[in-house]
Design an enzyme around this catalytic site. Structure first.
Site, PDB file in Angstrom:
ATOM      1  N   HIS A  69      -2.068   5.525   6.452  1.00 12.84           N
ATOM      2  CA  HIS A  69      -0.403   6.139   6.826  1.00 12.84           C
ATOM      3  C   HIS A  69      -0.774   7.429   6.269  1.00 12.84           C
ATOM      4  O   HIS A  69      -1.268   7.881   5.391  1.00 12.84           O
ATOM      5  CB  HIS A  69       0.167   5.094   5.763  1.00 12.84           C
ATOM      6  CG  HIS A  69       0.246   3.562   5.788  1.00 12.84           C
ATOM      7  ND1 HIS A  69       0.723   2.937   7.038  1.00 12.84           N
ATOM      8  CD2 HIS A  69      -0.081   2.670   4.998  1.00 12.84           C
ATOM      9  CE1 HIS A  69       0.840   1.800   6.993  1.00 12.84           C
ATOM     10  NE2 HIS A  69       0.072   1.438   5.767  1.00 12.84           N
TER      11      HIS A  69
ATOM     12  N   CYS B 234       0.930  -1.174  -0.192  1.00 12.70           N
ATOM     13  CA  CYS B 234      -0.228   0.040  -0.103  1.00 12.70           C
ATOM     14  C   CYS B 234       0.809   1.236   0.143  1.00 12.70           C
ATOM     15  O   CYS B 234       0.712   2.186  -0.715  1.00 12.70           O
ATOM     16  CB  CYS B 234      -0.911  -0.050   1.311  1.00 12.70           C
ATOM     17  SG  CYS B 234      -0.034  -0.502   2.656  1.00 12.70           S
TER      18      CYS B 234
HETATM   19  P1  NAD Z   1      -5.053 -10.829   6.686  1.00  8.44           P
HETATM   20  O1  NAD Z   1      -4.336 -11.460   7.565  1.00  8.44           O
HETATM   21  O2  NAD Z   1      -5.965  -9.890   6.869  1.00  8.44           O
HETATM   22  O3  NAD Z   1      -5.714 -11.928   5.532  1.00  8.44           O
HETATM   23  C1  NAD Z   1      -4.926 -12.991   5.179  1.00  8.44           C
HETATM   24  C2  NAD Z   1      -5.830 -14.413   5.078  1.00  8.44           C
HETATM   25  O4  NAD Z   1      -5.213 -15.496   4.597  1.00  8.44           O
HETATM   26  C3  NAD Z   1      -6.538 -14.629   6.337  1.00  8.44           C
HETATM   27  O5  NAD Z   1      -7.954 -14.865   6.072  1.00  8.44           O
HETATM   28  C4  NAD Z   1      -6.243 -16.005   6.908  1.00  8.44           C
HETATM   29  O6  NAD Z   1      -6.905 -16.817   7.180  1.00  8.44           O
HETATM   30  C5  NAD Z   1      -5.553 -16.511   5.337  1.00  8.44           C
HETATM   31  N1  NAD Z   1      -4.731 -17.615   5.368  1.00  8.44           N
HETATM   32  C6  NAD Z   1      -3.450 -17.434   6.553  1.00  8.44           C
HETATM   33  N2  NAD Z   1      -2.620 -18.297   6.105  1.00  8.44           N
HETATM   34  C7  NAD Z   1      -2.907 -19.068   5.035  1.00  8.44           C
HETATM   35  C8  NAD Z   1      -2.768 -20.251   4.294  1.00  8.44           C
HETATM   36  N3  NAD Z   1      -1.607 -20.759   4.462  1.00  8.44           N
HETATM   37  N4  NAD Z   1      -3.287 -20.365   3.105  1.00  8.44           N
HETATM   38  C9  NAD Z   1      -4.384 -19.653   2.797  1.00  8.44           C
HETATM   39  N5  NAD Z   1      -4.980 -18.827   3.506  1.00  8.44           N
HETATM   40  C10 NAD Z   1      -4.315 -18.427   4.527  1.00  8.44           C
HETATM   41  O7  NAD Z   1      -3.555 -10.321   5.736  1.00  8.44           O
HETATM   42  P2  NAD Z   1      -3.844  -8.831   4.932  1.00  8.44           P
HETATM   43  O8  NAD Z   1      -3.763  -7.598   5.556  1.00  8.44           O
HETATM   44  O9  NAD Z   1      -4.881  -9.293   3.900  1.00  8.44           O
HETATM   45  O10 NAD Z   1      -2.506  -9.042   3.841  1.00  8.44           O
HETATM   46  C11 NAD Z   1      -2.462 -10.030   2.668  1.00  8.44           C
HETATM   47  C12 NAD Z   1      -1.083  -9.523   1.864  1.00  8.44           C
HETATM   48  O11 NAD Z   1      -1.515  -8.182   1.356  1.00  8.44           O
HETATM   49  C13 NAD Z   1       0.121  -9.428   2.682  1.00  8.44           C
HETATM   50  O12 NAD Z   1       1.123  -9.634   1.495  1.00  8.44           O
HETATM   51  C14 NAD Z   1       0.162  -7.903   3.148  1.00  8.44           C
HETATM   52  O13 NAD Z   1       1.341  -7.389   3.084  1.00  8.44           O
HETATM   53  C15 NAD Z   1      -0.480  -7.182   1.941  1.00  8.44           C
HETATM   54  N6  NAD Z   1      -1.010  -5.865   1.906  1.00  8.44           N
HETATM   55  C16 NAD Z   1      -1.554  -5.805   3.104  1.00  8.44           C
HETATM   56  C17 NAD Z   1      -2.215  -4.755   3.389  1.00  8.44           C
HETATM   57  C18 NAD Z   1      -3.127  -4.221   4.832  1.00  8.44           C
HETATM   58  O14 NAD Z   1      -2.706  -2.964   5.200  1.00  8.44           O
HETATM   59  N7  NAD Z   1      -3.543  -5.020   5.554  1.00  8.44           N
HETATM   60  C19 NAD Z   1      -2.248  -3.500   2.592  1.00  8.44           C
HETATM   61  C20 NAD Z   1      -1.425  -3.859   1.199  1.00  8.44           C
HETATM   62  C21 NAD Z   1      -0.951  -5.091   0.972  1.00  8.44           C
END
Ligand code: NAD
Length: 337
Positions: A221, A142
């Site tokens: 942020h 992000c």
């Molecule tokens: P999150 O923890 O909210 O969601 C992750 C999901 O994946 C959960 O539902 C979890 O149950 C599931 N999960 C966990 N282990 C798993 C596995 N082995 N197989 C399948 N599913 C599994 O995470 P998020 O915040 O959505 O982040 C996901 C990605 O996006 C990361 O790479 C993060 O860096 C990136 N990201 C996050 C944000 C943010 O602010 N949240 C912003 C931009 C990018």
């Protein structure tokens, strides 16, 4: 119109938004999502009629305890039925999953938590064409997405010599009761922070340096950006450029928008789904010019700014259309400018 079949692996903050955005596209079909553990998010997906596929290791009848009548199979079935997977699992899990996609010859989009070598680093308005036809794409984080949007606009118009950004980072997402800090400001004790080098995975020619501090908030942020330009500019020229830049929104003190809290309240008042603000918001009053230095402050809604990029990345990977058409289609479907 043939629709590209999309599966979403990992249904959390990013995955649930990507799935909803896919449902809004006329050239995509959502095959389904995965469940890793049953919770309110999966119940809500079930209520929306989204197909659910269980991750390996889950017990066959677990869903019944959550009032979900049936699941559509396992993650392997989702991958088999999809032409492209958007992997939205937590940091480093995507790279473990990559071999499933490779084995089955399915394209995949990964998120910013993965390392840069997983696929083409991607920001729609910067390097869409680099990703056309790619098997693996990484939608950058992000923060990196937000920096790339405004810096690329400035570089295209005014030629950036170098840029420095201080990132004031939200401690956790609003739902997240596990992370902090809750009563401290925590500087990132290494320079540069990883964001500057990450911007260069999308814009390799850009001289950019970043530092970062985590703060106790969940509401966006904020980046304080200082840019050395190759030409002299006025505040109005920069404001007009940002006004005309897709996925960048000017916000104004005169409208009573003085904080991230007010930006997100504005998003709710606009009727945005989940109160999201996928555009990078630049405060007009923070734009300042001193000699060849330009300063501005921008806010990034961490939960939603990468969602349009995920949709465009699907179109790029599957060679559905060019950059201009994809950005227009995505913006229209999500109600953003
Ligand atoms: P999150 O923890 O909210 O969601 C992750 C999901 O994946 C959960 O539902 C979890 O149950 C599931 N999960 C966990 N282990 C798993 C596995 N082995 N197989 C399948 N599913 C599994 O995470 P998020 O915040 O959505 O982040 C996901 C990605 O996006 C990361 O790479 C993060 O860096 C990136 N990201 C996050 C944000 C943010 O602010 N949240 C912003 C931009 C990018």
């Amino acid at each position: 119109m043939t629709k590209v079949k999309v599966g979403v692996v990992g249904y959390g903050t990013i995955g649930k938004r990507v799935a909803d955005a896919v449902l809004l596209q006329d050239d995509m079909e959502l095959v389904g999502i995965t469940v890793n553990s049953y919770n309110y998010k999966i119940k809500a997906a079930n209520k929306k009629g989204i197909n659910i596929f269980a991750m390996r290791g889950m017990r066959d009848k677990d869903h019944l305890n959550y009032g979900i009548d049936s699941v559509c199979g396992h993650v392997e079935d989702l991958i088999e039925q999809s032409e492209i997977i958007v992997d939205c699992t937590p940091k480093n899990i995507g790279s473990e999953n990559k071999c499933w996609y490779e084995k089955r010859g399915v394209k995949a989009i990964f998120q910013g938590g993965e390392k840069e070598d997983i696929g083409v680093s991607f920001v729609s308005q910067c390097n869409y064409s680099d990703a056309c036809g790619a098997d693996f794409i990484r939608v950058v984080s992000c923060n990196t997405t937000g920096l790339c949007r405004t810096l690329s606009a400035l570089d295209n118009s005014f030629d950036i010599h170098q840029a420095h950004a201080t990132l004031i980072r939200r401690a956790a997402d609003p739902w997240d009761i596990y992370h902090g800090p809750i009563n401290a400001l925590v500087p990132h004790l290494a320079v540069p922070s990883h964001h500057g080098p990450d911007v260069r995975t999308v814009m390799p020619h850009l001289e950019v340096f970043t530092t970062s501090v985590s703060v106790p908030t969940t509401l966006m942020h904020v980046h304080s950006v200082v840019v050395d330009l190759g030409v002299n500019v006025t505040v109005d020229q920069v404001a007009n450029l940002f006004k005309d830049t897709t996925r960048v929104r000017m916000v104004y003190n005169s409208d009573g928008i003085r904080s991230t809290a007010e930006i997100l309240e504005y998003a709710k008042d606009l009727g945005r789904d989940r109160g999201d603000m996928p555009e990078v918001c630049v405060w007009k009053e923070t734009i300042g010019v001193w000699k060849n230095k330009l300063m501005y402050v921008q806010a990034i809604h961490q939960e939603s700014d990468v969602i349009p990029e995920n949709i465009d990345a699907i179109r790029a990977a599957c060679n559905i259309c060019d950059q201009t058409e994809s950005i227009l289609k995505t913006n229209k479907s999500l109600g953003i400018s």
